[in-house]
Design a protein around this motif. Structure first.
Motif, short mmCIF file in Angstrom:
data_model
loop_
_atom_site.label_atom_id
_atom_site.label_comp_id
_atom_site.label_asym_id
_atom_site.label_seq_id
_atom_site.Cartn_x
_atom_site.Cartn_y
_atom_site.Cartn_z
N ARG A 496 0.83 -1.20 0.00
CA ARG A 496 0.00 0.00 0.00
C ARG A 496 0.87 1.25 0.00
NH1 ARG A 496 -4.40 -1.73 4.67
NH2 ARG A 496 -5.07 -3.68 3.69
N PRO A 497 0.29 2.37 -0.45
CA PRO A 497 1.07 3.63 -0.49
C PRO A 497 1.59 4.03 0.88
CG PRO A 497 -0.93 3.83 -1.79
CD PRO A 497 -1.03 2.52 -1.09
N SER A 498 0.83 3.69 1.92
CA SER A 498 1.25 4.08 3.28
C SER A 498 2.20 3.07 3.91
CB SER A 498 0.03 4.24 4.19
OG SER A 498 -0.69 3.01 4.25
N GLY A 499 2.48 1.99 3.18
CA GLY A 499 3.35 0.97 3.75
C GLY A 499 4.77 1.48 3.96
N ARG A 500 5.37 1.01 5.03
CA ARG A 500 6.73 1.46 5.37
C ARG A 500 7.70 0.32 5.13
NH1 ARG A 500 8.07 2.13 9.91
NH2 ARG A 500 9.47 3.90 9.78
N GLY A 501 8.35 0.31 3.98
CA GLY A 501 9.26 -0.78 3.64
C GLY A 501 10.68 -0.52 4.10
N THR A 502 10.87 -0.39 5.41
CA THR A 502 12.22 -0.14 5.93
C THR A 502 13.09 -1.38 5.78
OG1 THR A 502 11.63 -0.86 8.15
CG2 THR A 502 11.27 1.46 7.64
N LEU A 503 14.40 -1.18 5.90
CA LEU A 503 15.33 -2.30 5.82
C LEU A 503 15.00 -3.34 6.88
CD1 LEU A 503 17.95 -3.66 4.78
CD2 LEU A 503 19.17 -2.30 6.49
N ALA A 504 14.73 -2.90 8.11
CA ALA A 504 14.43 -3.84 9.19
C ALA A 504 13.22 -4.69 8.86
CB ALA A 504 14.21 -3.08 10.50
N VAL A 505 12.16 -4.06 8.32
CA VAL A 505 10.96 -4.81 7.96
C VAL A 505 11.27 -5.82 6.86
CG1 VAL A 505 8.69 -4.60 6.87
CG2 VAL A 505 9.34 -3.03 8.70
N GLU A 506 12.01 -5.38 5.84
CA GLU A 506 12.33 -6.27 4.72
C GLU A 506 13.13 -7.49 5.17
OE1 GLU A 506 14.88 -6.11 0.54
OE2 GLU A 506 14.37 -4.26 1.60
N VAL A 507 14.18 -7.26 5.96
CA VAL A 507 15.02 -8.36 6.41
C VAL A 507 14.25 -9.26 7.37
CG1 VAL A 507 17.10 -8.94 7.70
CG2 VAL A 507 17.14 -7.07 6.06
N ALA A 508 13.45 -8.68 8.25
CA ALA A 508 12.66 -9.49 9.18
C ALA A 508 11.69 -10.38 8.43
CB ALA A 508 11.90 -8.58 10.16
N LEU A 509 11.02 -9.83 7.40
CA LEU A 509 10.07 -10.63 6.63
C LEU A 509 10.77 -11.75 5.87
CD1 LEU A 509 7.10 -10.85 6.11
CD2 LEU A 509 7.32 -9.22 4.23
N LEU A 510 11.94 -11.45 5.28
CA LEU A 510 12.70 -12.49 4.59
C LEU A 510 13.11 -13.60 5.56
CD1 LEU A 510 15.05 -10.40 2.27
CD2 LEU A 510 13.31 -12.04 1.53
N THR A 511 13.54 -13.21 6.74
CA THR A 511 13.99 -14.19 7.73
C THR A 511 12.84 -15.08 8.19
OG1 THR A 511 15.72 -12.67 8.48
CG2 THR A 511 15.12 -14.47 9.96
N ILE A 512 11.67 -14.45 8.42
CA ILE A 512 10.50 -15.23 8.86
C ILE A 512 10.06 -16.19 7.75
CG2 ILE A 512 8.06 -15.04 9.45
CD1 ILE A 512 8.73 -12.51 10.98
N GLU A 513 10.05 -15.72 6.52
CA GLU A 513 9.64 -16.59 5.41
C GLU A 513 10.60 -17.77 5.27
OE1 GLU A 513 7.32 -13.85 2.18
OE2 GLU A 513 9.49 -13.63 2.30
N ALA A 514 11.90 -17.52 5.42
CA ALA A 514 12.86 -18.62 5.32
C ALA A 514 12.69 -19.60 6.47
CB ALA A 514 14.29 -18.06 5.32
N ALA A 536 22.67 -11.16 0.97
CA ALA A 536 23.00 -10.11 0.00
C ALA A 536 22.45 -8.76 0.45
CB ALA A 536 22.42 -10.47 -1.37
N ARG A 537 21.26 -8.76 1.03
CA ARG A 537 20.66 -7.50 1.52
C ARG A 537 21.44 -6.97 2.72
NH1 ARG A 537 19.50 -3.27 1.66
NH2 ARG A 537 17.50 -2.17 1.68
N LEU A 538 21.90 -7.89 3.57
CA LEU A 538 22.64 -7.46 4.76
C LEU A 538 24.03 -6.95 4.43
CD1 LEU A 538 21.71 -10.38 7.20
CD2 LEU A 538 20.89 -8.02 7.31
N ALA A 539 24.57 -7.38 3.29
CA ALA A 539 25.94 -6.98 2.93
C ALA A 539 26.06 -5.47 2.76
CB ALA A 539 26.36 -7.69 1.64
N HIS A 540 24.96 -4.80 2.46
CA HIS A 540 24.99 -3.35 2.24
C HIS A 540 24.30 -2.58 3.36
CE1 HIS A 540 26.43 -4.27 -1.78
NE2 HIS A 540 25.42 -5.10 -1.94
N ALA A 541 23.94 -3.27 4.43
CA ALA A 541 23.24 -2.62 5.55
C ALA A 541 24.23 -1.98 6.49
CB ALA A 541 22.38 -3.64 6.29
N ARG A 542 23.72 -1.03 7.29
CA ARG A 542 24.53 -0.35 8.29
C ARG A 542 23.90 -0.57 9.67
NH1 ARG A 542 24.29 5.56 5.96
NH2 ARG A 542 22.12 4.84 5.83
#
Length: 933
Positions: A496-514, A536-542
């Motif tokens: 959704r337009p109001s969705g907040r796709g932060t790095l933490a959310v993205e990585v958390a969702l990938l981890t839960i799915e795996a 790969a996503r974590l390689a560029h995270a801070r």
């Protein structure tokens, strides 16, 4: 000669009955003429003041006489023998300090001890006006005089009314104390009231050169401002503090009993926990009960008017306003440090305030020997929280928010989450939970989930972060069915337009799915892909945007290692699992560490390294046991690997125990790989017990019950290898040849040696030897090497190469002993192998004990033959049969048996007929199947 320093001023040297010499003066002077010209510590004028006819030195006011009397014990007081014994032991030294905050029973202890003292006890209750030097020493002399310890005509008795205490007068007092007629203990109650340096210096002088018959018992709320370090060094001081004064369970029971009050064990334990043994708190609880408030003797104690009034008057009233405000704002924490206190109060000198409060025994306790953290007494904390709620009701949530931010900056996850929950800041709580999602596989898992459970249900779907938090709560509670729906819902919110796709959310969702979706389906390639994407996503995270970056990485490494193992890439799996082990250990993810160790153990099993598998599995189980995670699903691989290692050790009871623990741990976990692996281990246990039909049935059920979504090639091959083991022991070697014979170039070393055993069983000696050599070249150590050398030994023996057979079997025994693996030598099913092992005992003495153990087990571990044709061979026919595996001809056998060659040939025809074979080689194979040779 006695030498005294007068309150830190020039030293006066004197001898009884002799003139004195004041430092800096050139001649003899009278002690009476010695005087001080120093001001006190506040810059006041000297303490030698104009005459005061209202208070001559030796005649205190009448109302002060009560200060020299020992306080009477109140009704219901408890005389605690362990404490009076401490005082008894203490007064044998020069000074005994009883130091604790108000209400800890210091005065009551001294008053209960005094009647039992073998020496006279003088008592002086100190008041603020005793900071006047004259008044203080007048009261000291009066207290001693009341004991008749001052002899008529002594120095003290001859002291005349004075306008004040000079240095010369003090010297006479100190000399007079040397002339006491009997040993005396002087109790100075409320010693903390003495603050003026001049009086304290006088006492320091007294302690530097103490009278022989005087002992001091100081009762004080704060640390005495005296130079006690010398006494501590000399061991001439005894100290009794709040932990000593705290009531114990039996003493608290006695206190309530004295007031004819009955309390349950639970109530008593709760009282002691809330009061921490504080005497005044216990007495107020007893008074509350006696007053008819029997329903809640403890829970209502913090709000009791008596407790509030006592703590307010005795602890809080005299504090400066800024300190009191400091205490109120920091009371929202169970423990506080200076940095946290500064963050929520703005007070730059927080450490000094906390340390001063601790030294003043203001119910503030430092944690540790050099405390950075402090805690308030539970009752004081409750009083302060009540005052804060009354005076600043809106401050409490904001204080918790500030604390949540501070703890987040310190990477203190659980405390940060708890304060966010206390502030009811659910949005912030969700963000923190997603940032620190890996905590769910750490030792703080239970605390982490407990905080997430506080999120109201109506808040769960208001943000992606809260939705993921709800998903974690469901998963850890065993509600797996709804997780895919929650994942889809989270993806929808992100779209959704109001969705907040932060790095933490993205990585958390990938981890839960795996962790949940791919592992639950058993789709190992999908698990590898998901973990690879996360890495790969974590390689560029801070760290600034994802504080738990290293924790997420450890989880992804473990997922990829597991996926590679079951996908059939053991070499790559080994690297990723070791990386996961190191990473998880470095960041404290204990469940990931246990999981990685377990999979490394399973990897070692697949490679045939029993000793390595046992080491990893035992380490993982021990770690799980120490961290309370023995029944966690992450420990399943370790338990099952340990069971397999114990089977190779032929330690079946321990193997069954480890299997049961692994089975119990995975029973509620929807991981299909665990289900299939458990079936394989159970089948191997049944094989070890000789129940081959049950083992075959278990394998059929495992195959039919495997999820259609499972893609785990290595597990499939392990299943077929276990089936082949059952076939070999059941006498169906041809089934193994049919399974593997057409694909010899693509076989794993364990499969190759299994085919070699099958060829040996059906008489294909040359092919069996070639396959064994190929397996050994690919895996020169471990179980594969043991099996392959054993096959080579039997082939050489059948071909009549005795020395080669002995050397091959020696290699098998050496590797088996190193690995601790007896099963290959016990369960090979060859009677001839037993004979060869017997010979090993004599040829290779260094392995004699291990071989003896194998022989002892082989007599009971060999499964019964699967077929039982006519085997009624005569004794002479059995003798001839034993020569058939050799290279001897019929004529040579006749020479050995001392019969004619025709007789041997007749026996051979009978043997072929009874074994239903036509050739000598077939007879050897059949006889071995039947256990005849």
């Amino acid at each position: 000669m006695t030498v005294r320093g007068l309150g830190g001023h020039p030293t006066v040297a004197h001898a009884r009955g002799s003139p004195t010499l004041t430092a800096g003066q050139g001649g003899d002077v009278n002690r009476e003429n010695a005087h001080s010209v120093a001001a006190d510590d506040r810059g006041a004028t000297p303490l030698a003041r104009p005459p005061d006819p209202r208070q001559p030195f030796d005649t205190p006011h009448r109302h002060h006489a009560a200060r020299h009397a020992r306080p009477r014990l109140t009704e219901g007081s408890v005389v605690r023998r362990r404490l009076t014994d401490l005082v008894d032991a203490g007064v044998r030294r020069l000074v005994t300090v009883v130091c604790a905050g108000p209400g800890w029973g210091k005065t009551e202890l001294a008053a209960s001890w005094a009647p039992t003292s073998t020496d006279p006890v003088a008592w002086l209750t100190v008041r603020p006006d005793d900071n006047d030097r004259t008044r203080f020493w007048a009261h000291v002399v009066a207290a001693l005089d009341g004991l008749d310890a001052i002899a008529p005509g002594s120095t003290l008795a001859r002291l005349e009314p004075s306008t004040g205490v000079t240095d010369g007068t003090l010297v006479r007092i100190l000399d007079g104390l040397d002339e006491l007629t009997k040993p005396v203990v002087l109790v100075l109650d409320d010693f903390h009231e003495l603050r003026r340096r001049r009086v304290l210096d006088d006492l320091d002088d007294l302690l530097l050169y103490p009278p022989e018959g005087l002992r001091l018992l100081l009762l004080t709320r704060s640390e005495p401002a005296l130079r006690l370090h010398r006494l501590r060094l000399a061991g001439d001081i005894a100290e009794i503090r709040a932990p000593d004064l705290a009531f114990r369970e039996d003493e608290a029971t006695l206190l309530f009993a004295h007031r004819e009050l009955r309390v349950t064990c639970d109530d008593l334990a709760h009282v002691l926990e809330r009061t921490e043994g504080w005497a005044a708190g216990l007495q107020l609880a007893a008074a509350s009960l006696a007053g008819g408030r029997r329903g809640r003797p403890v829970d209502g104690l913090a709000g009791d008017d008596g407790v509030t009034d006592y703590l307010t008057r005795e602890v809080l009233t005299d504090l400066p306003p800024n300190v009191r405000r400091f205490l109120m704002r920091t009371s929202v924490f169970d423990e506080v440090c200076a940095d946290l206190a500064t963050a929520v109060t703005g007070e730059p000198y927080s450490q000094r305030i906390l340390e001063d409060l601790e030294r003043a025994n203001a119910f503030v306790q430092g944690l540790g020997s050099s405390p950075r953290w402090f805690r308030y007494h539970p009752l004081l904390r409750d009083v302060l929280r009540h005052e804060l709620a009354v005076e600043s009701p809106g401050a409490v949530p904001e204080l918790h928010r500030q604390a949540a931010r501070w703890y987040h900056g310190q990477n203190a996850v659980i405390e940060s989450l708890r304060h966010a929950a206390a502030a009811r800041d659910w949005i912030h709580l969700g963000r923190l939970a997603v940032m620190w999602l890996p905590v769910v596989v750490s030792a703080d898992r239970a605390a982490f989930v407990a905080v997430l459970r506080q999120i109201p249900p109506n808040e769960m779907s208001t943000s992606v972060e809260l939705l993921l938090s709800a998903m974690l709560v469901q998963y850890t509670a065993g509600d797996y069915a709804d997780v895919p729906r929650r994942i889809a819902q989270a993806r929808d919110l992100l779209g959704r337009p109001s969705g907040r796709g932060t790095l933490a959310v993205e990585v958390a969702l990938l981890t839960i799915e795996a962790a949940i979706t791919a592992r639950r389906r058993g789709d190992m390639p999908a698990l590898v892909d998901a973990a690879t994407g996360t890495l790969a996503r974590l390689a560029h995270a801070r760290f600034a945007e994802l504080p738990a970056l290293l924790q997420y990485r450890a989880i992804a490494l473990c997922h990829k290692g597991m996926g590679l193992l079951w996908s059939g890439h053991p070499g790559r799996a080994d690297r990723y699992l070791w990386a996961a082990l190191t990473a998880s250990r470095g960041v404290g993810l204990v469940l990931v560490e246990i999981n990685a160790l377990g999979y490394l153990a399973l990897l070692a099993v697949t490679r045939g390294s029993v000793s390595e598998a046992y080491e990893h599995a035992a380490h993982a189980v021990d770690l799980a046991d120490r961290r309370g995670a023995r029944g966690a699903t992450q420990a399943v691989p370790a338990h099952l690997a340990l069971a397999l290692a114990e089977l190779e050790h032929t330690n079946r009871p321990e193997a069954e125990r480890a299997f049961q623990e692994g089975f119990d741990a995975h029973r509620g976990e929807p991981d299909v790989t665990h289900v299939l692996l458990s079936s394989l281990v159970r089948a191997r246990l049944l094989v070890a017990g000789g129940d081959l039909d049950a083992a075959r049935g278990e394998l059929r059920r495992a195959r039919s019950g495997a999820a259609a979504t499972m893609v785990a090639p290595a597990l499939d091959r392990w299943h077929r290898l276990t089936e082949s083991e059952v076939d070999l022991l059941s006498g169906h070697a041809e089934a193994v040849v049919a399974r593997y014979g057409r694909h010899t170039d693509s076989l794993l070393p364990s499969e190759t040696v299994c085919l070699a055993r099958a060829e040996l069983a059906i008489g294909g000696l040359d092919l069996a030897e070639a396959l064994a050599a190929r397996a050994r070249a690919a895996a020169p150590a471990g179980l594969v090497a043991v099996w392959s050398w054993a096959v080579t030994a039997l082939v050489a023996d059948a071909q009549g190469h005795g020395n080669r057979s002995a050397d091959a079997l020696a290699n098998a025994v050496r590797i088996a002993q190193r690995e601790g693996a007896r099963r290959p030598l016990v369960s090979l099913g060859e009677r001839r192998l037993t004979a060869l092992l017997e010979r090993q005992r004599w040829l290779f003495r260094e392995n004699a004990n291990f071989v003896a153990d194998v022989l002892a087990e082989s007599t009971t571990a060999r499964p019964a033959p699967a077929v039982s044709p006519q085997t009624d061979l005569s004794d002479r026919e059995l003798e001839v049969l034993r020569y058939l595996p050799t290279v001897l001809t019929a004529a040579e056998i006749a020479v050995e048996l001392r019969v004619s060659v025709n007789t041997v040939k007749a026996h051979l025809r009978a043997i072929y007929r009874k074994l239903d074979v036509t050739r000598r080689r077939e007879a050897v194979v059949r006889a071995r199947e039947l256990g005849l040779i």
